[in-house]
Design an enzyme around this catalytic site. Structure first.
Site, short mmCIF file in Angstrom:
data_model
loop_
_atom_site.label_atom_id
_atom_site.label_comp_id
_atom_site.label_asym_id
_atom_site.label_seq_id
_atom_site.Cartn_x
_atom_site.Cartn_y
_atom_site.Cartn_z
N CYS A 86 0.82 -1.22 0.00
CA CYS A 86 0.00 0.00 0.00
C CYS A 86 0.86 1.27 0.00
O CYS A 86 0.35 2.36 -0.24
CB CYS A 86 -0.94 -0.02 1.19
SG CYS A 86 -1.89 -1.54 1.22
N CYS A 203 -14.69 -0.53 6.05
CA CYS A 203 -13.64 -1.00 5.15
C CYS A 203 -13.67 -0.19 3.86
O CYS A 203 -14.74 0.09 3.34
CB CYS A 203 -13.85 -2.46 4.79
SG CYS A 203 -14.12 -3.55 6.19
N HIS A 336 -9.54 1.71 -3.18
CA HIS A 336 -8.14 1.42 -2.88
C HIS A 336 -7.48 0.60 -3.99
O HIS A 336 -7.30 -0.60 -3.84
CB HIS A 336 -8.09 0.69 -1.53
CG HIS A 336 -6.73 0.45 -0.98
ND1 HIS A 336 -5.61 1.19 -1.35
CD2 HIS A 336 -6.28 -0.44 -0.07
CE1 HIS A 336 -4.56 0.74 -0.68
NE2 HIS A 336 -4.94 -0.25 0.08
#
Ligand SMILES: [Zn+2]
Lengths: 386, 182
Positions: A86, A203, A336
């Site tokens: 990430c 999330c 993401h």
């Protein structure tokens, strides 16, 4: 070893992105190519001006950056692919920054991109027996960290549900976010349980996308008014004895870390920039799961330990608050795409410092911080100055 | 007792074992060799490393033979305590990504702190998952995780509550191998 802040000044000359969304008909290189064209246009530069390319992605495999560069054209420049989970985008940005600061290149490209895999994902971030025992569920790994944070800080599920509410409210003002619809506290608290105590709306969602920059020395700028200075760009890849559950790392009881990885990355970034947390006007802090924004705000030094839940309720981290956090909606709204995420954070801070953030503009923002962390472990911090 | 038989067989060949059941032969395979050891009496212990230079303790055994705290290379294999305390846990309600996990869903995993100080990431079992709590005392069991493609049972270590709250009955499983209800 020469301190990088004594080397040549580096500026962000141009930024570009795709919308973050679920693209069934596009590959990462289509998205990467689209971002490159947007970056060039924003910088007022031509493709042959670029002297090196630093391309971040996680799941795309061998030569993934090259595939995106081929969309625009091979010109003989070095293309380097960077995978750091990430923090990939932050890691690519850092290498690009160093190469210009060290006067190896004058004009370079940073590109973060990802088309998230559908179906089974081969994982190298965990050992085989950890995978077989099901320890690779990141919401559950963050849940474990959350349980400890709740114990230490007294934070409640409602506290971190309010992170989702704030970020989705900000995301409603971001035309590039995957989700542009706010959610209520009741909706967050009633959403499906994924990994106790983490619910679906705690999330971040899946998304595909690409974002990038041209970094250069000040004398190469086409438009001086757009320039944003790179004050620091750092990476820490783990510290002995510091627990990081998303990487199956437990803390050492005998030899606990004197300074955790995230705190270390923040300290290094402030030192390199010659400023402190009190100088930050806007921050993009890693909210892959809602509660992580709270403890990472604290680890960035933006408030004291255990204070983030209360300050969140008081509105300190709202767009019109004292330290706005995740003004573009964060991962919670953007989604993401792993390799692109850290770049999207930097993109937002550049917009804010240029005064181009439209309805989510933070008044008079001069200094911004971006933080991304994840498997490895890694923690990257980038500080930008007007 | 089956547990003793299995323990002896594990002792003799240290890995795969064949168990006679009513339905015929069944192979049992530890998820990874060297994670635990079982004595002839059925006493089961996780196996770790201890650094003779700095005293740090690791689970599992350090494959590299190097202490990652002090980089010393004098490590000894140690048996860890079989009881500890839950420091954190989560309950997972959906199948993990990647297709690596073949066990039941929902399932719970988290961290147990052993008296030696080392924290172990582990699956939890032996109770309703909603009854798990931080601070709960738990003990080690070896249980079936899933079956592999050939129908062999994959065994793994798990921790289960020593005593369930409000349940006066003794919930301690001695060998642990008899508990395969999941
Ligand atoms: Zn040592």
């Amino acid at each position: 070893m020469k301190p990088i802040n004594q080397m040549r000044e580096v500026v962000v000359a141009g930024i570009g992105t795709t919308r973050f969304n679920v693209y069934e008909d596009k590959q990462w290189f289509h998205l990467g190519g689209e971002a490159i064209l947007n970056i060039l246009k924003d910088a007022g530069m031509q493709w042959p001006d670029i002297q090196a390319a630093f391309c971040a992605s996680v799941y795309q495999g061998t030569g993934s950056g090259h595939q995106a560069i081929k969309e625009v054209g091979l010109t003989g420049i070095p293309v380097v692919n960077i995978e750091n989970a990430c923090s990939s985008g932050g890691s690519a940005f850092r290498l690009a920054y160093q190469s210009v600061a060290a006067e190896i290149y004058d004009i370079v490209l940073v590109l973060g991109m990802e088309k998230m895999p559908r179906g089974p994902i081969p994982s190298t971030a965990f050992r085989p027996f950890e995978l077989q025992m099901g320890f690779n569920v990141q919401p559950a790994n963050y849940a474990n960290e959350t349980v400890e944070y709740m114990k230490e800080s007294g934070a409640t599920v409602e506290d971190f549900s309010l992170v989702s509410v704030k970020n989705r409210k900000n995301g409603a003002l971001n035309p590039n976010a995957r989700f542009q619809k706010p959610v209520t506290l009741e909706e967050v608290m009633a959403s499906r349980m994924v990994a106790k105590p983490m619910r679906l709306l705690h999330c971040c969602p899946l998304a595909d996308g690409a974002t990038g920059f041209i970094l250069c020395s000040r004398d190469k700028l086409k438009s001086a008014s757009k320039a944003v200075k790179v004050a620091s760009s750092v990476l820490s890849s783990g510290v002995y004895g510091d627990a990081f559950y998303p990487s199956a790392l437990v803390d050492s009881v005998k030899f606990p870390a004197k300074e955790g990885m995230t705190e270390m990355s923040a300290r290094m970034a402030y030192e390199q920039a010659g400023i402190g947390p009190e100088d930050i006007d806007v921050a993009q802090v890693y909210d892959t799961m809602a509660p992580s924004e709270l403890w990472d705000i604290e680890k960035m030094g933006l408030c004291g330990k255990g204070e983030a839940p209360r300050l969140l309720r008081e509105g300190k981290f709202n767009i019109n608050g004292q330290i706005p956090v995740n003004t573009d909606g964060g991962l919670m709204s953007r989604g993401h795409p792993l390799g692109a995420t850290a770049c999207a954070q930097i993109y937002e801070v550049v917009l804010q410092l240029r005064g181009e953030a439209g309805p989510r503009q933070v008044e008079g923002a001069q200094v911004g911080l971006c933080h991304a962390s994840g498997a490895g472990p890694n923690s990257s911090v980038t500080i930008l100055k007007k | 007792m089956e547990a003793v038989n299995l323990a002896e067989q594990l002792k003799t060949n240290g890995g795969e074992t064949i168990i006679m059941t009513e339905s015929g032969e069944k192979s049992r395979i530890p998820i990874r060799k060297g994670l635990w050891e079982q004595s002839g009496e059925g006493d089961v212990r996780l196996i770790g490393s201890s650094c003779l230079s700095c005293g740090e303790i690791f689970f599992p055994v350090q494959d590299s033979g190097i202490c990652t705290h002090c980089q010393g290379d004098r490590l000894e294999v140690i048996k860890l305590s079989s009881q500890g305390v839950i420091t954190s846990f989560s309950v997972v309600y959906q199948k993990p990504a990647g297709g690596f996990y073949g066990g039941p869903i929902p399932y719970s995993y988290g961290f147990v702190k052993l008296p030696e100080g080392v924290k172990v990431e582990t699956l939890f079992t032996g109770c309703d998952l909603e009854e798990l709590e931080v601070g709960m005392e738990v003990s080690l069991v070896i249980e079936k995780l899933c079956e592999n493609a050939e129908g062999a049972e994959i065994l793994t270590y798990k921790f289960q509550p020593v005593k369930i709250k409000g349940d006066k009955s003794n919930n301690v499983h001695t060998g642990g191998l008899n508990n395969e209800t999941n």
